[in-house]
Design a protein around this motif. Structure first.
Motif, mmCIF file in Angstrom:
data_model
loop_
_atom_site.group_PDB
_atom_site.id
_atom_site.type_symbol
_atom_site.label_atom_id
_atom_site.label_comp_id
_atom_site.label_asym_id
_atom_site.label_seq_id
_atom_site.Cartn_x
_atom_site.Cartn_y
_atom_site.Cartn_z
ATOM 1 N N UNK A 101 -8.815 -8.903 1.093
ATOM 2 C CA UNK A 101 -7.400 -9.141 0.842
ATOM 3 C C UNK A 101 -6.543 -8.341 1.817
ATOM 4 N N UNK A 102 -5.471 -8.958 2.269
ATOM 5 C CA UNK A 102 -4.553 -8.302 3.195
ATOM 6 C C UNK A 102 -3.558 -7.427 2.431
ATOM 7 N N UNK A 103 -2.920 -6.496 3.150
ATOM 8 C CA UNK A 103 -1.889 -5.650 2.531
ATOM 9 C C UNK A 103 -0.832 -5.271 3.566
ATOM 10 N N UNK A 104 0.266 -4.708 3.071
ATOM 11 C CA UNK A 104 1.316 -4.163 3.922
ATOM 12 C C UNK A 104 1.588 -2.716 3.524
ATOM 13 N N UNK A 105 1.722 -1.835 4.497
ATOM 14 C CA UNK A 105 2.043 -0.433 4.228
ATOM 15 C C UNK A 105 3.531 -0.285 3.903
ATOM 16 N N UNK A 106 3.836 0.374 2.784
ATOM 17 C CA UNK A 106 5.235 0.611 2.424
ATOM 18 C C UNK A 106 5.855 1.664 3.316
ATOM 19 N N UNK A 129 3.318 8.757 3.821
ATOM 20 C CA UNK A 129 4.227 9.342 2.839
ATOM 21 C C UNK A 129 5.432 8.435 2.576
ATOM 22 N N UNK A 130 5.800 8.348 1.295
ATOM 23 C CA UNK A 130 7.026 7.677 0.883
ATOM 24 C C UNK A 130 7.834 8.669 0.060
ATOM 25 N N UNK A 131 9.024 8.993 0.522
ATOM 26 C CA UNK A 131 9.881 9.940 -0.193
ATOM 27 C C UNK A 131 10.244 9.355 -1.560
ATOM 28 N N UNK A 132 10.229 10.144 -2.628
ATOM 29 C CA UNK A 132 10.502 9.608 -3.970
ATOM 30 C C UNK A 132 11.784 8.780 -4.063
ATOM 31 N N UNK A 133 12.875 9.257 -3.459
ATOM 32 C CA UNK A 133 14.121 8.483 -3.519
ATOM 33 C C UNK A 133 13.969 7.146 -2.811
ATOM 34 N N UNK A 134 13.212 7.139 -1.725
ATOM 35 C CA UNK A 134 12.985 5.890 -0.995
ATOM 36 C C UNK A 134 12.093 4.951 -1.802
ATOM 37 N N UNK A 150 0.829 -1.205 0.000
ATOM 38 C CA UNK A 150 0.000 0.000 0.000
ATOM 39 C C UNK A 150 0.861 1.252 0.000
ATOM 40 N N UNK A 151 0.575 2.144 -0.946
ATOM 41 C CA UNK A 151 1.174 3.480 -0.969
ATOM 42 C C UNK A 151 0.051 4.513 -0.925
ATOM 43 N N UNK A 152 0.365 5.681 -0.397
ATOM 44 C CA UNK A 152 -0.541 6.824 -0.454
ATOM 45 C C UNK A 152 0.144 7.966 -1.201
ATOM 46 N N UNK A 153 0.879 8.777 -0.471
ATOM 47 C CA UNK A 153 1.622 9.876 -1.102
ATOM 48 C C UNK A 153 3.018 9.404 -1.484
ATOM 49 N N UNK A 154 3.474 9.780 -2.668
ATOM 50 C CA UNK A 154 4.883 9.611 -3.042
ATOM 51 C C UNK A 154 5.479 11.018 -3.005
#
Length: 316
Positions: free
Chosen positions: A268-273, A91-96, A74-78
């Motif tokens: 369905x299950x998920x994992x947060x990135x 939030x996931x930083x673009x470089x990450x 699962x992603x939300x904001x990049x």
């Protein structure tokens, strides 16, 4: 006439004879009487009954394989989180983000689609070590930041769109959705009309949130939308019934895990990135994969669901 002298054992002989006659009559009656189904005659010892041959084991078809290992991320904001952001896990930083994709590839993962679940259930296994990427809410940074990376690497993804948020600040536009949907890499899923907590709505209102979102998105992309995502992971038994009735084939939750039950394709299950390093994300996947296959998943709230007011603010 001289009287006949009877032996003192005469009464005992008479009683014995009567008893023998009674036993013979009882045996005759019970030998000719019908016995209940499954009953055993008292004159037959159970040890002489030949046991029935054991039934041959019936193997279930492979399509009913109960659990399948296929991580859904699962992603939300990049994007970098704003200063003092109360929910940085969204939030996931673009470089990450790029580092995570690199690490997953190096760990041997292949990027798949939700349709791979069905083929995996049919075969009771996957042909490759697959992982699925999903992006919730339809933020603008998916188009500007995540999509160029995915397109360059030819990585498929599912975007769950809140139809009522399209063409609003910070979210995808209708024309961008059309462009994305034209790519074979993108699967468009529904995420309701207004991102409301479905578990609190009356049936009519809940139905409207689900089906109107589906119909709006189908009108935009020109093909069926059969994948759904529960806002903040909130749903009830009624929700499951409505989602199934409206023609959805899969639905994702906030249940943490990487195993999926064929009996529960709408849970369905998920994992947060989050903003994990690539190595940390792979390690988390490995840990979850080694965990016991759950008999019933327990909900784990998403970061947004922990703050109802933030649910609305973070999406406007």
């Amino acid at each position: 006439m001289k009287p006949v002298r009877r032996s003192r054992h005469y009464p005992l002989a008479i009683a014995t004879g009567v008893l023998i006659v009674a036993v013979l009559m009882w045996l005759h009656v019970h030998a000719t009487s019908p016995q209940p189904v499954g009953a055993i005659s008292p004159t037959v010892s159970p040890s002489f009954i030949k046991p029935a041959a054991p039934a041959s084991r019936v193997e279930p078809p492979t399509s009913t394989a109960p659990n399948l290992l296929l991580p859904i991320i699962t992603y939300h904001y990049i994007a970098p989180p704003p200063p003092h952001e109360p929910l940085p896990g969204l939030y996931t930083v673009p470089a990450q983000f790029k580092q995570q994709l690199d690490a997953l590839t190096q760990a041997g993962y292949h990027f798949g689609r939700l349709r791979d679940l069905e083929s995996g259930w049919q075969k009771s296994k996957l042909d490759r070590k697959l992982i699925i990427l999903t992006f919730d809410d339809g933020y603008q940074d998916f188009y500007t930041t995540a999509w160029p990376v995915l397109r360059e690497r030819q990585i498929p993804a599912t975007i769950y769109l809140v139809s009522g948020f399209l063409d609003t600040p910070g979210h995808l536009t209708t024309s961008e959705v059309k462009e994305l949907a034209d790519s074979p890499l993108i699967t468009v899923g529904a995420h309701t009309v207004d991102h409301k907590d479905l578990s609190t709505l009356a049936e009519a209102a809940e139905q409207a949130e689900i089906v109107n979102s589906k119909q709006t998105l189908e009108a935009i992309i020109g093909r069926p939308v059969i994948d759904f995502c529960y806002p903040s992971g909130k749903y009830t038994t009624q929700t499951l019934q409505l989602v199934a009735r409206d023609g959805f084939v899969t639905a994702t939750t906030t249940h943490r895990g990487v195993w999926h039950s064929r009996r529960q394709p709408l849970e369905l299950t998920r994992l947060e990135a989050q903003n994990l390093s690539g190595a940390a994300l792979v390690a988390r996947l490995t840990t979850e994969a080694r965990a016991s296959q759950p008999a019933a998943a327990s909900p784990a709230p998403s970061p947004a669901s922990q703050n109802p007011q933030r649910q609305l603010q973070s999406r406007q």
